[in-house]
Write an enzyme that holds these catalytic residues in place. Structure first.
Site, mmCIF file in Angstrom:
data_model
loop_
_atom_site.group_PDB
_atom_site.id
_atom_site.type_symbol
_atom_site.label_atom_id
_atom_site.label_comp_id
_atom_site.label_asym_id
_atom_site.label_seq_id
_atom_site.Cartn_x
_atom_site.Cartn_y
_atom_site.Cartn_z
ATOM 1 N N HIS A 123 0.862 -1.173 0.000
ATOM 2 C CA HIS A 123 0.000 0.000 0.000
ATOM 3 C C HIS A 123 0.908 1.236 0.000
ATOM 4 C CE1 HIS A 123 -4.294 1.430 1.057
ATOM 5 N NE2 HIS A 123 -3.586 2.531 0.808
ATOM 6 N N GLU A 168 -4.399 -0.357 -5.444
ATOM 7 C CA GLU A 168 -4.552 0.755 -6.391
ATOM 8 C C GLU A 168 -3.290 1.043 -7.206
ATOM 9 O OE1 GLU A 168 -5.938 4.091 -4.101
ATOM 10 O OE2 GLU A 168 -7.892 3.198 -3.733
ATOM 11 N N TYR A 298 -15.066 5.262 -4.862
ATOM 12 C CA TYR A 298 -15.320 6.517 -4.151
ATOM 13 C C TYR A 298 -16.271 7.452 -4.893
ATOM 14 C CZ TYR A 298 -11.748 5.304 -0.780
ATOM 15 O OH TYR A 298 -11.047 4.674 0.213
ATOM 16 N N GLU A 355 -12.518 -0.804 -0.345
ATOM 17 C CA GLU A 355 -12.543 0.550 0.239
ATOM 18 C C GLU A 355 -13.765 1.290 -0.274
ATOM 19 O OE1 GLU A 355 -9.081 3.056 -0.243
ATOM 20 O OE2 GLU A 355 -7.735 1.375 0.130
HETATM 21 O O1 IFM Z 1 -6.552 7.038 1.920
HETATM 22 C C1 IFM Z 1 -6.695 6.472 0.659
HETATM 23 C C2 IFM Z 1 -6.183 5.052 0.639
HETATM 24 O O2 IFM Z 1 -4.858 4.959 1.053
HETATM 25 C C3 IFM Z 1 -6.265 4.483 -0.759
HETATM 26 N N1 IFM Z 1 -7.565 4.680 -1.338
HETATM 27 C C4 IFM Z 1 -8.186 5.976 -1.213
HETATM 28 C C5 IFM Z 1 -8.128 6.455 0.216
HETATM 29 C C6 IFM Z 1 -8.811 7.827 0.335
HETATM 30 O O3 IFM Z 1 -8.198 8.751 -0.495
#
Ligand code: IFM
Length: 447
Positions: A123, A168, A298, A355
């Site tokens: 990460h 990601e 998101y 997420e």
């Molecule tokens: O905080 C980040 C995370 O590390 C990776 N995905 C998006 C999140 C929010 O921006």
């Protein structure tokens, strides 16, 4: 609990996600080596307010309290990432037993609490010595990633059975090597560094899947992508094509090689001057079968044709309506759409939302609480979108909210709060927000 609360299967994983650099702190403790985010966050003007992850949420010392929070939220899984440089301080070479011991204690604590550990290997906190050799631009990083994966798998694989290779890849390649907003902070007019680093990252993912299967035969292994629902701004052919290009850039450049064994032909044509070298066997390595796809969702992007626009000649068109503190449009229908689309077009064996969440300007009120009605509503509507997708046949097996606790939000430092639990960064006090209480009700309802 609201009558609209969606219901999921009894074995559905309800979890929260975090990442090592964003929460751990203790950057110079117990033999941890320097990472690109230590270097980047200490470079003047890179991070809002000059914040760093030096202390972050002090999770390295407070992990037991944080497991207590997971229990209070009734979560049955926890997604965390391992800091490569705690395990191999130089990126390769001698193993740091103290680093392994830390994650081993964490895993034991989770299992004792009845919480399934979901481990992300990468990460974004690459050991700095590997960056000094070129980072993800260097094809040799694949061997380094596999060696690191092997150490983690052999140390924890007797107890951890759910592995995510990378989080990601779009973000750490494009923001890190072209846009300069993330570590290591490189900028480029050409897209080539993003395409080269992406290719190496995807190859490293494929090789790591094989290493995990050999070390932990009963492991569930996958990768997490940040995916966006993309809409054209109008029905003009030029905007429809712009939307296809943007989707090709953000989504298909990752999904196609992973699930179909080739980069998307329209994008290959567009970016032909900047393509990475593709060796025989590369695409087979990248498309090695996995057990699940992790989807980070998101927001959506609405785009229009914009000749001369960066990367794919598009511009994003701001939308009226609801936005979170990051400025992202709140668009739960996009979660339904992306889940349906990924299932229909790529058919991963299982899908997890790894997420989803939003930052808001949380206020600690006089009653000592955080009444984050906007985040609660955000979660409620996204959970409903996920339930809708399940009803329509999507094999969604779990949902991890970003994030468990407020933390270091990369270039935004501590200015954006994503947690279901508030953190007072001066005292490290944790307070469960109203959204966390809502989460606890939803997760408890699973059985
Ligand atoms: O905080 C980040 C995370 O590390 C990776 N995905 C998006 C999140 C929010 O921006």
């Amino acid at each position: 609990m609201s009558s609209e609360t969606p219901h999921f299967a009894a074995d559905f994983l309800w979890g929260a996600s975090t990442a090592s650099y964003q929460i751990e702190g203790a950057v110079a403790e117990d033999g941890r080596g320097e990472t690109i985010w230590d270097r980047f966050s200490h470079t003047p003007s890179k991070i809002c307010n000059g914040d760093t992850g030096d202390v972050a949420c002090d999770h390295y010392h407070r992990w037991q309290e944080d497991i207590g929070l997971l229990k209070r939220l009734n979560l049955n899984s926890y997604r965390f990432s391992v800091a490569w440089s705690r395990i191999l301080p130089n990126g390769r070479g001698p193993v740091n037993q103290a680093g392994i011991d830390f994650y081993s204690r964490l895993v034991d604590g989770l299992l004792e609490a009845g919480i399934t550990p979901s481990l992300t290997l990468y990460h974004w906190d690459l050991p700095q010595p590997l960056q000094d050799e070129g980072g993800w631009l260097r094809r040799g990083i694949i061997d380094d990633f596999v060696a690191y994966t092997d150490v983690v798998a052999r140390a924890l694989g007797d107890r951890v059975k759910f592995f995510i290779t990378q989080n990601e890849p779009w973000v750490f390649t494009w923001l890190g090597y072209v846009m300069g907003e993330h570590a290591p902070g490189f900028t480029s007019e050409s897209v080539k560094p993003a395409l080269v680093t992406t290719h190496n990252a995807l190859l490293a993912h494929g090789a790591a899947v094989k290493a995990l299967r050999s070390a932990v035969p009963d492991a569930q292994v996958g990768i997490t992508l940040n995916l966006y629902h993309v809409d054209p701004a109008t029905n003009r052919p030029a905007d429809l094509e712009a939307a296809a290009r943007h989707d090709g850039h953000l989504n298909r450049w990752y999904l196609d090689p992973l699930f179909r064994g080739h980069y998307p032909s329209d994008m290959v044509e567009l970016w032909q001057a900047d393509l990475p070298d593709i060796m025989p066997g590369d695409m087979e390595q990248i498309s090695v079968p996995t057990d699940f796809l992790g989807v980070n969702y998101y927001s959506r992007h609405v785009v229009a044709d914009a000749p001369g626009g960066h990367y794919t000649e598009i511009m994003t068109v701001p939308q009226a309506g609801e936005h979170c503190a990051m400025g992202w449009e709140v668009y739960p229908d996009g979660l339904y759409a992306i889940l349906k689309r990924v299932h229909a077009d790529y058919a991963p064996r299982a899908i997890y939302v790894t997420e989803n969440g939003a930052p808001y300007d949380d206020v600690l009120t006089e009653d000592g609480q955080i009444h984050d009605a906007e985040r609660t509503s955000y979660l409620q509507r996204h959970f409903a979108a996920a339930a809708h997708a399940v009803r329509d046949g999507v094999p969604l097996k779990g949902y991890f909210v970003w994030s468990l606790i407020d933390n270091f939000e990369w270039a935004f430092g501590y200015s954006l709060r994503f947690g279901m639990v508030y953190v007072d960064f001066a005292t490290q006090q944790r307070i469960v927000k109203d959204s966390g209480k809502y989460m606890a009700q939803v997760a408890a309802a699973r059985s």
